[in-house]
Design an enzyme around this catalytic site. Sequence first.
Site, PDB file in Angstrom:
ATOM      1  N   ASN A  28       1.225  -3.448   7.259  1.00  0.00           N
ATOM      2  CA  ASN A  28       2.427  -4.285   7.176  1.00  0.00           C
ATOM      3  C   ASN A  28       3.235  -4.052   8.432  1.00  0.00           C
ATOM      4  OD1 ASN A  28       1.917  -5.331   4.652  1.00  0.00           O
ATOM      5  ND2 ASN A  28       3.098  -3.763   3.576  1.00  0.00           N
ATOM      6  N   ARG A  71      -3.015  -6.389   1.526  1.00  0.00           N
ATOM      7  CA  ARG A  71      -3.776  -5.413   2.311  1.00  0.00           C
ATOM      8  C   ARG A  71      -5.093  -5.017   1.632  1.00  0.00           C
ATOM      9  NH1 ARG A  71       0.336  -0.936   3.584  1.00  0.00           N
ATOM     10  NH2 ARG A  71       1.090  -1.640   1.557  1.00  0.00           N
TER      11      ARG A  71
END
Lengths: 330, 755
Positions: B47, B29
Amino acid sequence: LSHGAGGRAMAQLISGLFHEAFGNGWLARGNDQSAFDVAAGRMVMTTDGYVVSPLFFPGGDIGSLAVHGTVNDIAMAGARPLYLSASFIIEEGFRFADLKRIADSMGEAARAAGVPIITGDTKVVERGKADGVFISTAGVGVLPDGLDLSADKARPGDRVLLSGSLGDHGVAIMSKRQNLTFDTEIVSDSASLHGLVADMVAAGGHGLRLMRDPTRGGLAATMNEIAQQSNLGFRLQEDAIPVKPAVAAACELLGLDPLNVANEGKLIAVVSPDVAGAVLAAMKAHPLGRDAADIGEAVADDHRFVQMATSFGGGRIVDWLSGEQLPRIC
Amino acid sequence: MSAPGQTLAAKHTRLRLRVRGAVQGVGFRPYVHGLATRYRLGGFVANDADGVVIEVEGEEVAEFVEALPQQTPPLARIDDIAVEPMVADSCTGFRIAESVGGRVTTRIVPDAATCAACLAELFDPTSRFHLYPFVNCTHCGPRFTIAERLPYDRATTAMKRFPMCEACRADYEDPSGRRFHAEAISCARCGPRLSHGVDEVAAALAEGKIVAIKGLGGYQLLCDCSRDDVVQRLRARKQRDGKPFAVMLASADAAADLAEIDAPARALLEQVARPIVLLRSRHHVAPSVAPGLAKIGVMLPVAPLHHLIFHALAARGGAAGERGWALVCTSANPSGEPLLTDNDEALAALADIADLIVTHDRDIVIRADDSVVAMVAGGPRFIRRARGYVPEPIRLARSMPPILAVGAHLKATVTVTRGDEAFVSQHIGDLDTAQAVRFFEETIRHLTSILDVEPVAIAHDMHPDMASTRFAQGRGLPMVPVQHHHAHAASVIAEHGVAGPALGLVLDGYGYGSDGGAWGGELLLCDGAGFRRLGHLAPLKMPGGDRAAREPWRMAAALLHDIGRGGDIASCFAGQPQARHLPMLLDRADTPVTTSAGRLFDAVAGLLGVSMVQSYEGEAAMKLEALVREPAVLARGWTVIEGVLSLRPLLAHLAARDLDAVEAAGLFHGTLAAACVDWVADASRATGIGTVVLSGGCFLNAHLAEQIVRGCRAAGLDALLPRQLPVNDGGLSLGQAWVAGLQITQQGLTSGGFV
Ligand SMILES: [Fe+3]
Ligand SMILES: [Mg+2]
Ligand SMILES: [Zn+2]
Ligand SMILES: [Zn+2]
């Protein structure tokens, strides 16, 4: 021996042979059954079939084996065996002389054990429907007051006692069957163990949890069976387990583990630790327990593993084989 | 993957990307955040149950989509990216959003060696991680061995006992940093602690002591590998026979002093998985490290503690210090038992083995041995696959119902399938001990739990008396027995995604045959879920079952007997107490036979006097291999009659001449390989199948594998060796799962078993 025509003469011949060999008052009466007095308390009964190849082997034959096996099945309850029955399935063409040899040996074994064969039966079947002779026996015995041996009585910490060396019977049979000769002849350990058991009961009393004779499948199968029934694991010491050098050498040659080999004159006892010393001493004092040994202990184990601590420090699982010993090393 | 993305991106300014693979807990990320910022895009990354979902909006979305798979964080693996157009939202700014819930199908990544950035901090006096033995980040550190289940979150790992300090919490929450959502983050203030100082460890090692340390996947034993007395003491205390030890060095440069290292070997050594790599030895270590072998297992430091120990040793200087320290590094376990992971057990079990036991208070959730890799037939090949590689999945050619495959008995692994992915467990070991069987069961529990999978069937070996078979019987699930060598071949078929029928050349030790026989040198035709035995090696008597596998002289005696020279057995093997009696057994018609290739190696090793009684599995074959200088082919050294390959002419030749062992070993390897190629080529002509999969433990033999692969390719065949799994029984469970999956897909679950 023949089957069918002339059956009557043959039947008489055979029954005569057994009467003479087993020689006791019950059989002499010629009834289809025998009556005997019953003791007060609890009785035990067992039955077993004997098929062995070869029929004659060093240290015994199918006849003595049938007596010892049935006597021992009764004795493993801690009971005193009283009477036996025997039933014979004989293949047509079987030699009369061999049958006589078997009957004599059976009678001799029963007399030595002090357990008469009081009823019996014979059948002759067509050639190919049996392998020489099959013997079925049943036995009854009486339990000493209050004695109740059973696997669920075993507790963690209990000791495992073995009455003598492993593998003698199985290796004797195998060598004979495969025509293998060794420097020292290996003789079956086939024997009646009730005398030994009586001494153990006297020494251990209620400290005796259970007894088993490690016959087919050997010590490995018997210990696993005990583990399953008692819901315990067992830890055995390889060093402590007696194996005769000649048996060890034969097993090494054949690639057998003596733990998987059959015995016919040995017993395993699980006993509480406080009587283990006394019971072991009583065993060693008896001729059939001279080589007796404390070989391990019961442990709490949800997997009920029977484990062997090997001489060089490792440990391994003692397996319960489904058949013959197969290779595993890939 | 990127082509459709680019086309879409050309027409739309907002896109949604779904990224599947190993993309969680690996710094993915922050990476996306950085990339989006670089291309001045708005949107978010989060996620979710399938991996990572990204929405981006802006002028340079196309550039973003193209760049996304290019510079991923070191531990990330992208399986695929799906791109779909969205209605523009005219949002500005890019944020990292909360995770989206749902059933988790993503995965936990393998443990990784300390990354360069963490290593720099480890030795930077100004860093708060200076000399901290548990430094890690999203690019490195423990994962698989500390994870209890999905989702991978601090609360479901062994780190849950260690609340973060403020500094660690700040790093954990900083999306621009390497430690953003680094679940294992900790520092000296808040994290696990070592039981001993590193200087004490180094001092003990320098004094020739044996030190146990708690590594990533389990306890390890270390000692100075230059001192034979020290190595011998370790051997004696560990009850370890002649089996070789691996050696750890500080760097690939230092390792070059002990072993021949070329570029591919260096790359292998430096992989983040940090396997033990088998390399040609320069024999600069104590002789007891790898007695009688041409190769040595070498590895580089994995965890910060290893680096700290080498650092402290170097600081001490001394004789060994000048050349760079090299340490024996071996798993700490009583002989034959699994690696120790529990602190109390380790303290008890290692008390008589190690002079110093260094432990810490971060639990190892599941053990993982060191992986072992060698270069064979031009590629890296696994000998043992565990830490650093597990649980990376193997992508299957098709999706199948969830299967649990339990392997065989030795070098056991298990496999669990999930969709079109097969997860092969870490090396478990030999299922001979209660501890190993417990570890086997623990591995199954752990693997199904970190995959969140409930198997619908169990695949197992046909052998009736293996602990794995017994486990399969007790589950109450449909059972699918798979023949050992079929599973061997199928594992390679599954890994390579071979479509259509293939020939399987399996050169192996032993497996229970479909007919109950002792198979091991097999030529199979594999087609879908079934197989046909096209041929096998000529049977040789195997006097004494597994005894014959442990005692190569017995197989040599069987070989002599086979070529009509049974009379020579007693004199040839006079040193063996049973040699006098063996002919009696060999003369018997009912003595079991085997078609094993492994036993053939044993027979030749015994015949040449290379190894009479093995002290560890594979010793005879490894020592025979070590003798080979130039594989040579004996013309007319074999026959192939109705599928049966007989090497009797070669064996008679080897037995008759008084050949020098080096020459004989070369002749055996070369001729066996040529014979196998001939055998396979015959079968290929007869069946029209041009693909041959190679499997079985004998293919660990580099000479044999290389000659056979080269020969098959020269004959126009496509010869395949496994790349991602061991060729020995360590890869078997994948083949079992593949066969069972195909069978269930074709026949359904009701059929019960396979006939
Ligand atoms: Fe195998
Ligand atoms: Mg019975
Ligand atoms: Zn790092
Ligand atoms: Zn901290």
